[in-house]
Design an enzyme around this catalytic site. Structure first.
Site, PDB file in Angstrom:
ATOM      1  N   PRO A   2      -1.950  15.466  27.530  1.00 49.37           N
ATOM      2  CA  PRO A   2      -1.448  16.353  28.586  1.00 49.37           C
ATOM      3  C   PRO A   2      -2.571  16.727  29.554  1.00 49.37           C
ATOM      4  O   PRO A   2      -3.678  17.033  29.126  1.00 49.37           O
ATOM      5  CB  PRO A   2      -0.977  17.589  27.808  1.00 49.37           C
ATOM      6  CG  PRO A   2      -0.826  17.158  26.402  1.00 49.37           C
ATOM      7  CD  PRO A   2      -1.789  16.039  26.202  1.00 49.37           C
ATOM      8  N   GLU A   3      -2.269  16.647  30.849  1.00 50.44           N
ATOM      9  CA  GLU A   3      -3.259  17.002  31.874  1.00 50.44           C
ATOM     10  C   GLU A   3      -2.768  18.270  32.579  1.00 50.44           C
ATOM     11  O   GLU A   3      -1.828  18.913  32.119  1.00 50.44           O
ATOM     12  CB  GLU A   3      -3.422  15.839  32.855  1.00 50.44           C
ATOM     13  CG  GLU A   3      -3.849  14.541  32.144  1.00 50.44           C
ATOM     14  CD  GLU A   3      -4.019  13.363  33.095  1.00 50.44           C
ATOM     15  OE1 GLU A   3      -4.390  13.584  34.253  1.00 50.44           O
ATOM     16  OE2 GLU A   3      -3.755  12.233  32.670  1.00 50.44           O
ATOM     17  N   HIS A  92       4.333  18.065  10.813  1.00 50.31           N
ATOM     18  CA  HIS A  92       3.230  18.251  11.759  1.00 50.31           C
ATOM     19  C   HIS A  92       3.096  19.694  12.253  1.00 50.31           C
ATOM     20  O   HIS A  92       2.258  19.973  13.103  1.00 50.31           O
ATOM     21  CB  HIS A  92       3.399  17.299  12.944  1.00 50.31           C
ATOM     22  CG  HIS A  92       3.504  15.878  12.513  1.00 50.31           C
ATOM     23  ND1 HIS A  92       2.480  15.226  11.869  1.00 50.31           N
ATOM     24  CD2 HIS A  92       4.530  14.993  12.594  1.00 50.31           C
ATOM     25  CE1 HIS A  92       2.862  13.994  11.577  1.00 50.31           C
ATOM     26  NE2 HIS A  92       4.093  13.825  12.000  1.00 50.31           N
ATOM     27  N   ARG A 115      -1.361  14.351  16.012  1.00 52.37           N
ATOM     28  CA  ARG A 115      -2.655  13.671  15.895  1.00 52.37           C
ATOM     29  C   ARG A 115      -3.795  14.582  15.410  1.00 52.37           C
ATOM     30  O   ARG A 115      -4.891  14.115  15.128  1.00 52.37           O
ATOM     31  CB  ARG A 115      -3.038  13.055  17.254  1.00 52.37           C
ATOM     32  CG  ARG A 115      -2.041  12.012  17.765  1.00 52.37           C
ATOM     33  CD  ARG A 115      -2.197  10.672  17.085  1.00 52.37           C
ATOM     34  NE  ARG A 115      -3.483  10.059  17.350  1.00 52.37           N
ATOM     35  CZ  ARG A 115      -3.762   9.290  18.407  1.00 52.37           C
ATOM     36  NH1 ARG A 115      -2.830   9.050  19.305  1.00 52.37           N
ATOM     37  NH2 ARG A 115      -4.939   8.750  18.548  1.00 52.37           N
TER      38      ARG A 115
END
Ligand code: ZN
Length: 274
Positions: A2-3, A92, A115
Site C-alpha cells: 500500500p502506498e 492472519h 505476510r
C-alpha cells in the site's frame, strides 16, 4: 505494498469512525510485531482516547488526547478492518481493538497481516516527532515547484530511486513511481543530473495528479490491499504501465518493458518515455 493513496484511504475511514473513541480492550491473538510486546502494549493502550487518526508517508498515526500515539505500518499486507463483535479470529488476525464511541457505540477493529511485515508501535510525543520529521515532503500538501526541487541532487542518482526514497519524498512506492514517470515521459533509469527543470516540474505535477486520482478511486489493489470494509481499491484499471509487461502501451501500442532497477520491478514504454 500500500502506498500513499491506499494508506490515506484507510486513514480517512478510520478517522471518520474512531475519532473521539476510547480504547476499551485490546486482545492479542499473535504476538511479535507489536512494540512494546504483549501485555505491555495492552497496558499502554487501554483507556486511551483517540484525538484523531493522521498519516505521515505510509505510516498511520492514532494520536491520543494525552499526547501518545500508536503508529501502524501496513507494509505488504497489513490491514485494519471493522469487524463484528462475534467475529471468529482467522489465521492472519493479530490484534482486536474494542472501542467505545460517544455516538456510534461499541466498535471492533481487527489488525491482520498475511505476510507479517507490518507492525504497530506505541510512541511518545518525542518519538513521534522524530519519526515524522525523518520523511521528505508530503506530495498532497506541497507545491509542484517544491516537489520538483526534491529531484535535483545527487546528480548521479537514478530518478526512480529518488522517487522511492521516503526521505526524498514521502508516500510514493513502486506503482505510482512507474506511473508518474510514464505520464511525465521520463525513463526510470535516467539520472537526476540528466533531467531538465521542465521535466522535473512535469514529474512533480504528475506525481501529485496520479496520487489524487487514485485517492478518488480509494487506491489501487494490485496485491492484497483492502480498505477498512474489506473492499479493494478501484484504481487498478487506470494503470498504464505497472503490471502490464508485454501488453500494448495505451498511447503508442509498443509492448510495455520491464526491467529490475534497484531490486524493484520497473515498468515503462520505450517509445513514450525518453
Ligand atoms: Zn508508449
Amino acid at each position: 505494498m500500500p502506498e500513499l493513496p491506499e494508506v490515506e484511504t484507510v486513514r480517512r475511514q478510520l478517522d471518520e469512525r474512531l475519532r473521539d473513541s476510547s480504547i476499551v480492550s485490546v486482545h492479542i491473538f499473535q504476538m511479535g510485531r507489536e512494540f512494546p510486546s504483549g501485555k505491555k502494549l495492552i497496558d499502554a493502550l487501554v483507556g486511551k482516547r483517540i484525538l484523531h487518526i493522521s498519516r505521515r508517508a505510509k505510516l498511520l498515526l492514532w494520536d491520543f488526547t494525552d499526547g501518545m500515539t500508536m503508529s501502524a505500518h501496513l507494509k505488504m499486507t497489513g490491514r485494519f478492518v471493522f469487524v463484528d463483535e462475534h467475529v471468529k479470529n482467522g489465521k492472519h488476525d493479530r490484534i482486536l481493538f474494542e472501542l467505545q464511541h460517544p455516538l456510534y457505540g461499541r466498535q471492533f477493529v481487527m489488525w491482520s497481516d498475511v505476510r507479517k511485515f507490518g507492525y504497530i508501535s506505541v510512541l511518545s510525543k518525542k518519538e513521534r516527532e522524530e519519526i515524522v520529521s525523518s520523511y521528505g515532503p508530503e506530495p498532497l500538501t506541497t507545491s509542484v515547484e517544491k516537489l520538483a526541487d526534491c529531484f535535483v541532487l545527487p546528480k548521479t542518482r537514478k530518478i526512480k530511486s529518488a522517487i522511492l526514497d521516503q526521505k526524498t519524498i514521502a508516500g510514493v512506492g513502486n506503482i505510482y513511481a512507474d506511473e508518474a514517470l510514464f505520464r511525465a515521459g521520463i525513463l526510470p533509469m535516467r539520472t537526476l543530473g540528466d533531467i531538465s527543470a521542465s521535466e522535473r516540474l512535469s514529474l512533480a505535477k504528475n506525481i501529485i495528479e496520479i496520487l489524487e486520482e487514485s485517492l478518488l478511486q480509494q487506491g489501487t489493489s494490485s496485491h492484497d490491499y483492502v480498505d477498512t470494509q474489506g473492499k479493494k481499491g478501484g484504481f487498478l484499471d487506470f494503470l498504464r504501465v505497472y503490471g502490464r509487461e508485454g501488453e500494448a502501451c495505451r498511447t503508442c501500442a509498443e509492448p510495455i518493458s520491464k526491467i529490475i532497477l534497484n531490486q524493484r520491478g520497473t515498468h515503462f514504454c520505450r517509445r513514450c518515455q525518453k
